[in-house]
Design a protein around this motif. Sequence first.
Motif, PDB file in Angstrom:
ATOM      1  N   LEU A  19       7.337  36.093  60.750  1.00 26.92           N
ATOM      2  CA  LEU A  19       6.439  35.416  59.872  1.00 26.92           C
ATOM      3  C   LEU A  19       5.487  36.527  59.316  1.00 26.92           C
ATOM      4  CD1 LEU A  19       5.371  31.738  61.119  1.00 26.92           C
ATOM      5  CD2 LEU A  19       6.367  32.375  59.052  1.00 26.92           C
ATOM      6  N   PHE A  20       5.090  37.249  60.279  1.00 28.14           N
ATOM      7  CA  PHE A  20       4.091  38.574  59.830  1.00 28.14           C
ATOM      8  C   PHE A  20       4.847  39.338  58.867  1.00 28.14           C
ATOM      9  CE2 PHE A  20       2.325  42.788  60.155  1.00 28.14           C
ATOM     10  CZ  PHE A  20       1.052  42.373  59.903  1.00 28.14           C
ATOM     11  N   ALA A  21       6.085  39.580  59.202  1.00 28.67           N
ATOM     12  CA  ALA A  21       7.078  40.430  58.175  1.00 28.67           C
ATOM     13  C   ALA A  21       7.247  39.826  56.921  1.00 28.67           C
ATOM     14  CB  ALA A  21       8.119  40.897  58.964  1.00 28.67           C
ATOM     15  N   LEU A  22       7.264  38.407  56.920  1.00 27.73           N
ATOM     16  CA  LEU A  22       7.787  37.816  55.671  1.00 27.73           C
ATOM     17  C   LEU A  22       6.595  37.866  54.796  1.00 27.73           C
ATOM     18  CD1 LEU A  22       9.716  35.853  54.158  1.00 27.73           C
ATOM     19  CD2 LEU A  22       8.620  33.941  55.345  1.00 27.73           C
ATOM     20  N   THR A  23       5.357  37.586  55.315  1.00 23.86           N
ATOM     21  CA  THR A  23       4.170  37.557  54.590  1.00 23.86           C
ATOM     22  C   THR A  23       3.930  39.068  53.820  1.00 23.86           C
ATOM     23  OG1 THR A  23       2.716  38.117  56.562  1.00 23.86           O
ATOM     24  CG2 THR A  23       2.919  35.845  55.745  1.00 23.86           C
ATOM     25  N   ARG A  24       4.433  40.106  54.276  1.00 23.30           N
ATOM     26  CA  ARG A  24       4.336  41.540  53.660  1.00 23.30           C
ATOM     27  C   ARG A  24       5.239  41.831  52.644  1.00 23.30           C
ATOM     28  NH1 ARG A  24       0.114  40.751  55.495  1.00 23.30           N
ATOM     29  NH2 ARG A  24      -1.153  41.824  56.903  1.00 23.30           N
TER      30      ARG A  24
END
Length: 396
Positions: A19-24
């Motif tokens: 999810l953190f990579a998706l938000t970036r």
Amino acid sequence: MAVHVVWEIGLLLLAGGVLFALTRASSGPFAEGSWNGLMAALAPLVLAATAAAVSLRVGAINLAVGPIALLSAWMFIDASSSGTVVSIGMGLGAAVFAGVVLATLCTWLRVPGWAASGAVGGAIGLWAGTSGDPAAFMLAELPTTGVVAAVAAGVGLSVFLGLVGSFTGVRTRLAPIRDTPVGERHGRGGLVFFGTLLSAALAGAAGVTAAWAGAPAQGAAALPDPILMSVLAVGAALLGGTSLLGRRGGVCGTVFASTLLLAFMWLAESRGWSFDAGWIGLGAIVAGFLVTRLVEAMNTPDEADVASSSRAGEVSDLREDEPAAPQERDELYEEYDEDLAAVGSGGDPWATTGSMPRVGADPFGASGAFDDLRQTHPGDGYDGARYDDADRRYLR
């Protein structure tokens, strides 16, 4: 439950990282829909995965999660002109009807879950191919608060069912379903019927949520893909820790696995990876096979524990643990019993036939141990002195 706790912590960390990579990501579905779009897609997936997990726990896997969701979404959209309550009732009613048929096949005819759900899913697919498109969607778009409520309801229901399934009493009642060969009576038909019906109802709720949350401002909403939804639902359930053999499962693993799969699908689309999203669901199913083997291996007791627990509470164990009295001592106990019986009846204990001495009423004459007290011995200094009990003094 230790293996489920450890595995679910790992899923939580992995889903959080994706999810953190998706938000970036600067492009892709998350960049267009943000968190609201992610929750709108997560709510039906969590409900569908929970439906698959419930069917796995009762030993009747529901492979028709996607087709039942498609049927409910079609009915919901087609009846949208009659109002919200009627349209929701039509969508869920169609799912319940399919669930009754599926549960009857699994309990009354004792058909394996995969075969019964395959037949029901095939029938729905044939119907959908000839029914055409539903009418235009006439309801307002599901607001953000409704999307949040749908996600909260799906997550809460999944966690609640996981907690109920973790109770020892529930697992004990599900054990005969797991241990009985397919097609034979196991005495838990009511649980299988209820679990299968609940699974179909959750699949219908997933279809209604997907149609409503993904509805455009005007026109017909897009219907969910039945095959993709079934693959993702089963993959999320297995990856979350639900055993393919039934009975065993985690608490929050289905929610974490659903979040991980959806976030990874969106991340792959945002990065431009050229492969179909269905491969992600299929990979989750294969990984779920390994998770099932891990869960089964960590939940298998030792043979020594099984042997000891299987004999626990038996009266024969108590008799075996007591030391056996020697046979030759029984005769001695019988002699003592005769002496005690003579005393109780007022008889002379010294004249019994037991092991004690037998000489009239004089106990001292029986053994001769006190003869020296009755005979005089000049050498001892008393010279025939005797003790008079009446005067309590020595007399010459």
